[in-house]
Design an enzyme around this catalytic site. Structure first.
Site, mmCIF file in Angstrom:
data_model
loop_
_atom_site.group_PDB
_atom_site.id
_atom_site.type_symbol
_atom_site.label_atom_id
_atom_site.label_comp_id
_atom_site.label_asym_id
_atom_site.label_seq_id
_atom_site.Cartn_x
_atom_site.Cartn_y
_atom_site.Cartn_z
ATOM 1 C CE1 TYR A 261 0.275 2.133 4.196
ATOM 2 C CE2 TYR A 261 1.296 -0.028 4.347
ATOM 3 C CZ TYR A 261 1.117 1.240 4.850
ATOM 4 O OH TYR A 261 1.773 1.632 5.992
ATOM 5 N NE ARG B 259 -2.107 7.933 6.361
ATOM 6 C CZ ARG B 259 -2.229 8.028 7.675
ATOM 7 N NH1 ARG B 259 -1.800 7.038 8.446
ATOM 8 N NH2 ARG B 259 -2.773 9.089 8.240
ATOM 9 C CG PHE C 22 5.205 9.412 1.728
ATOM 10 C CD1 PHE C 22 4.876 9.769 0.433
ATOM 11 C CD2 PHE C 22 6.135 8.396 1.914
ATOM 12 C CE1 PHE C 22 5.467 9.126 -0.659
ATOM 13 C CE2 PHE C 22 6.725 7.744 0.837
ATOM 14 C CZ PHE C 22 6.394 8.109 -0.448
ATOM 15 C CD GLU C 23 2.210 4.809 7.371
ATOM 16 O OE1 GLU C 23 2.404 5.014 8.578
ATOM 17 O OE2 GLU C 23 1.316 4.032 6.940
ATOM 18 C CB ILE C 24 5.675 3.054 0.220
ATOM 19 C CG1 ILE C 24 5.235 4.299 -0.549
ATOM 20 C CG2 ILE C 24 5.640 1.831 -0.708
ATOM 21 C CD1 ILE C 24 6.083 4.607 -1.757
#
EC number: 2.4.1.-
Length: 446
Positions: A248, A250, A333-335
């Protein structure tokens, strides 16, 4: 008179006979046949073109070759599947079984014939978010990245998103993909009502008191922010709409991307064996994180098997002690790999944290819960800082200080506003722990 007419008729018949005879000779001449086949046959419909005659022996040979090719392809496919299954089993075994965090995630790192990662963008839409912010964030991601990769979007909303808003979102994504329906994949889902309330073990009077005592902390007086923190920390990855995905990204309403991203970040994370990537980090208010480190140390003592040997605890503790430093990976911000959260270790960790009630009695955020979980349950080399992605949220900016990166990715941000090495950021701490070279000019920022 009759004699003259008879002679004319005889002459006409003789000329006609000679003409027909000459025409037949011309048609049957080899060169005439060659020209006919060369210039006429290609323009005939297939149904009218002459069918080449194939001998029975030739037909058997062609059929045999086709069957052999199909068998070879089938065997290769089976061999690849068997090799993949065996590789997964061996890798899981090397990590100590699928009860371990890394062992549990192994299948999501195996490429199947070069297929892209099972990844999507996740955007949570609450009653506080405006359509202007939502559409802005979509446009930023589509223009800077996803127009080249066409990954799906998943929108999870607080209550049903009305038809007009859904259509506006669809139109924004469709326009960025030039209207190609094959490149557009959008899913809408709702937050289950029982995941956006106080859990039954929470003392609501005590929770209400924290809204007053933490009013001086950003969003400290907001109950909705606490619901959102709990949902992101422990529930979004359980939603059935995400079951088909391993990865994902975000995307919060109102974010901006400053640089072009010409490479597949999901593919890079998968191929490099990373679990989590971030762009901003900072030190959270101490009052908000009251007692969370004590609970974490108790968890580590009760469940030592879940704590990674080469963990990243040094990121969340002070350099000269074991005291908590309140550092967190900012969650806007997340991957990441969804299977980290689905793992037995993180589930146990979240439940342990959740039952303490600190999300409501203080203000334990999803950022701090994610950060502690990642830092304690994973080897530190599984966590990555994206220094080549310009990012903005609220008043914070990540702008590449490396001039080569800034130019290569067409960044349109002011390097003087980069937050990575400023006071209040944990970026410099990250670079020190990972023994990474800091970019030129990092120490000249105010």
């Amino acid at each position: 008179m009759h004699v003259l007419l008879s002679k004319k008729i005889a002459r006409f018949l003789l000329i006609s006979f000679v003409f027909v005879l000459a025409l037949m000779v011309t048609i049957n001449h080899p060169k005439t046949k060659q020209m006919s086949e060369q210039y006429v046959t290609p323009y005939l419909p297939k149904s009218l073109q002459p069918i080449a005659k194939i001998s029975a022996e030739e037909q058997r040979r062609i059929q045999s070759e086709q069957e052999e090719a199909e068998l070879k392809q089938s065997l290769e496919g089976e061999a690849i599947r068997n090799a993949t299954v065996n590789a997964i089993k061996e890798k899981i075994k090397s990590y100590g079984g699928n009860e371990t965090t890394l062992g549990f995630m192994v299948p999501s790192y195996i490429n199947h014939r070069g297929s892209p990662p099972k990844a999507c963008f996740v955007s949570l839409i609450t009653e506080r978010d405006s359509m202007t912010q939502i559409l802005q964030s979509i446009d930023e991601v589509q223009v800077k990245f996803n127009k080249n990769f066409a990954y799906p979007w998943v929108f999870i909303s607080q209550g049903e998103l009305d038809g007009m808003k859904q259509e506006m979102i669809r139109q924004a994504i469709t326009d960025s993909m030039n209207g190609d329906p094959e490149l557009i994949n959008i899913k809408f889902a709702e937050i289950p009502a029982d995941e956006w309330v106080y859990p039954e073990w929470i003392d609501e009077n005590k929770a209400a008191e924290s809204l007053i005592s933490l009013a001086n902390v950003p969003d400290g007086d907001s109950r909705a922010v606490r619901y959102q923190a709990r949902y992101f920390a422990g529930f979004f990855w359980r939603h059935p709409v995400l079951d088909e995905f391993d990865w994902y990204w975000r995307v919060d309403p109102g974010i901006k991307l400053y640089c072009d991203i010409d490479h597949d970040l999901f593919r890079w994370m998968q191929d490099e064996g990373k679990v989590f990537g971030f762009t901003l980090s900072m030190s959270e208010a101490k009052e908000a994180n009251e007692k969370i480190w004590d609970v974490t140390k108790k968890f580590a003592k009760d469940f030592p098997k879940f704590i990674s040997e080469n963990n990243f605890k040094s990121f969340i503790t002070k350099k000269d002690s074991e005291d908590f430093n309140n550092c967190e990976f900012t969650s806007n911000f997340e991957i990441g790999n969804l299977n980290f959260y689905r793992s037995p270790a993180y589930r146990k960790f979240f439940n342990y944290i959740d039952e303490e009630g600190g999300i409501f009695y203080w203000k334990w955020s999803d950022s701090i819960i994610h950060t502690i979980g990642l830092s304690m349950l994973l080897p530190k080399d599984k966590i990555h800082f994206f220094e080549n992605i310009g990012f903005h949220y609220d008043k914070y900016n990540n702008c590449p200080l490396n001039d080569d990166i800034w130019n290569q990715y067409n960044c349109n941000c002011d390097q003087g506003n980069d937050f990575t090495f400023r006071s209040g950021s944990c970026g410099g701490h990250y670079f020190d722990i990972m023994k990474k070279d800091k970019p030129e000019g990092w120490d000249r920022l105010p």
